[in-house]
Scaffold this motif. Structure first.
Motif, PDB file in Angstrom:
ATOM      1  N   MET B  47       0.830  -1.197   0.000  1.00 39.59           N
ATOM      2  CA  MET B  47       0.000   0.000   0.000  1.00 39.59           C
ATOM      3  C   MET B  47       0.872   1.258   0.000  1.00 39.59           C
ATOM      4  O   MET B  47       0.620   2.201  -0.750  1.00 39.59           O
ATOM      5  CB  MET B  47      -0.885   0.035   1.249  1.00 39.59           C
ATOM      6  N   ALA B  48       1.857   1.266   0.891  1.00 36.50           N
ATOM      7  CA  ALA B  48       2.649   2.477   1.047  1.00 36.50           C
ATOM      8  C   ALA B  48       3.946   2.192   1.778  1.00 36.50           C
ATOM      9  O   ALA B  48       4.070   1.197   2.489  1.00 36.50           O
ATOM     10  CB  ALA B  48       1.850   3.526   1.816  1.00 36.50           C
ATOM     11  N   THR B  49       4.882   3.098   1.576  1.00 39.99           N
ATOM     12  CA  THR B  49       6.164   3.076   2.284  1.00 39.99           C
ATOM     13  C   THR B  49       6.143   4.195   3.307  1.00 39.99           C
ATOM     14  O   THR B  49       5.908   5.359   2.951  1.00 39.99           O
ATOM     15  CB  THR B  49       7.319   3.280   1.299  1.00 39.99           C
ATOM     16  N   SER B  50       6.365   3.836   4.545  1.00 44.45           N
ATOM     17  CA  SER B  50       6.351   4.801   5.637  1.00 44.45           C
ATOM     18  C   SER B  50       7.775   5.263   5.916  1.00 44.45           C
ATOM     19  O   SER B  50       8.658   4.453   6.153  1.00 44.45           O
ATOM     20  CB  SER B  50       5.774   4.104   6.880  1.00 44.45           C
ATOM     21  N   GLU B  63      -5.423   5.574  -1.754  1.00 43.47           N
ATOM     22  CA  GLU B  63      -5.782   6.945  -1.400  1.00 43.47           C
ATOM     23  C   GLU B  63      -5.053   7.391  -0.141  1.00 43.47           C
ATOM     24  O   GLU B  63      -5.297   6.866   0.952  1.00 43.47           O
ATOM     25  CB  GLU B  63      -7.286   7.036  -1.159  1.00 43.47           C
ATOM     26  N   LYS B  64      -4.210   8.390  -0.278  1.00 45.21           N
ATOM     27  CA  LYS B  64      -3.434   8.843   0.872  1.00 45.21           C
ATOM     28  C   LYS B  64      -4.276   9.519   1.930  1.00 45.21           C
ATOM     29  O   LYS B  64      -3.935   9.517   3.117  1.00 45.21           O
ATOM     30  CB  LYS B  64      -2.297   9.768   0.425  1.00 45.21           C
ATOM     31  N   ILE B  69      -0.719   7.657   7.160  1.00 44.01           N
ATOM     32  CA  ILE B  69       0.447   7.003   7.735  1.00 44.01           C
ATOM     33  C   ILE B  69       1.301   8.035   8.448  1.00 44.01           C
ATOM     34  O   ILE B  69       1.594   9.100   7.912  1.00 44.01           O
ATOM     35  CB  ILE B  69       1.265   6.279   6.646  1.00 44.01           C
ATOM     36  N   ASN B  70       1.690   7.678   9.660  1.00 42.58           N
ATOM     37  CA  ASN B  70       2.568   8.527  10.460  1.00 42.58           C
ATOM     38  C   ASN B  70       3.737   7.698  10.960  1.00 42.58           C
ATOM     39  O   ASN B  70       3.560   6.611  11.482  1.00 42.58           O
ATOM     40  CB  ASN B  70       1.790   9.124  11.643  1.00 42.58           C
ATOM     41  N   SER B  77       5.443   3.075  13.360  1.00 42.05           N
ATOM     42  CA  SER B  77       4.663   3.614  12.251  1.00 42.05           C
ATOM     43  C   SER B  77       3.204   3.290  12.522  1.00 42.05           C
ATOM     44  O   SER B  77       2.890   2.205  13.032  1.00 42.05           O
ATOM     45  CB  SER B  77       5.102   2.992  10.919  1.00 42.05           C
ATOM     46  N   THR B  78       2.318   4.229  12.201  1.00 43.53           N
ATOM     47  CA  THR B  78       0.893   3.963  12.385  1.00 43.53           C
ATOM     48  C   THR B  78       0.161   4.145  11.069  1.00 43.53           C
ATOM     49  O   THR B  78       0.509   5.014  10.257  1.00 43.53           O
ATOM     50  CB  THR B  78       0.270   4.892  13.451  1.00 43.53           C
TER      51      THR B  78
END
Lengths: 111, 113
Positions: B47-50, B63-64, B69-70, B77-78
């Motif tokens: 989905m994403a790279t944190s 969809e960001k 993501i934090n 990472s959350t």
């Protein structure tokens, strides 16, 4: 981006036989190829991996081969046991930790 | 090997609510963590790279504003699923890598009613 294809989607073997799962990848920059075993509802477990500077690697009953020219790699499990039954995923990676996964192979080992 | 934990292991929520999932590297620092989603009988999809201290990088089609993501520290990472809908029901897995090998969290089963 990277595309990884995995075959077959299901594989059924008799206990003691060998199982072979094959994957192809598209990005020649991929340099790390792990294989994972995943049981239902659990995280993927790394069972073996191979880096692009190696053609073959073996760990007891499990072996992986890599053909960089053809961009394909395979998992070989010998002397299969019922506890080998699970879903197996291949993956290809350029950046550490960021992998593109194949669609998975459901392996059933019949006693 | 390295240890990655994830919390909660499962969560059930009502449609329209938000859910936060935590991913922690317990014995190493992770400047980068990865979030995957896995629907039943399907593969893991990134989905994403944190990225610690900076914005996350999202994969195409994710969809960001819906998946916030934090990555405020080197070990945490959350992922917050905002305004969750039944189609967001899935198995969410994070990973981190002290080297090239990837270590996965145990996953979070999200069910949106």
């Amino acid at each position: 981006g990277e595309n990884v294809e995995q075959h077959p989607s299901t594989l059924s073997v008799q206990e003691g036989d060998s199982a072979v799962i094959k994957c192809t990848y598209s990005d020649s920059a991929s340099n790390y190829f792990p294989w994972y075993k995943q049981e239902l509802g659990k995280r993927p477990q790394l069972i073996i991996d191979i880096r692009s500077n190696v053609g073959e690697k073996k760990d007891q009953r499990i072996a992986v081969t890599l053909n960089k020219t053809a961009k394909h790699f395979s998992l070989h499990i010998t002397e299969t046991q019922p506890e080998d039954s699970a879903v197996y995923f291949c993956a290809a990676s350029i950046q550490a930790g960021k992998s593109t996964f194949g669609d998975g192979t459901t392996l059933t080992v019949k006693p | 090997g390295a240890v990655v934990s994830q919390h909660p292991s499962w969560v059930i929520c009502k449609s329209g609510t938000s859910v936060k999932i935590e991913c922690r590297s317990l014995d190493f620092q992770a400047t980068t963590m990865f979030w995957y989603r896995q629907f039943p009988k399907q593969s893991l999809m990134l989905m994403a790279t944190s990225n610690e201290g900076s914005k996350a990088t999202y994969e195409q089609g994710v969809e960001k504003d819906k998946f916030l993501i934090n990555h405020a520290s080197l070990t945490l990472s959350t992922l917050t699923v905002t305004s969750a809908h039944p189609e967001d029901s899935s198995f969410y897995i994070c990973s981190a890598s002290p080297h090239q090998e990837q270590f996965f969290g145990p996953g979070t089963r999200l069910t949106v009613l």
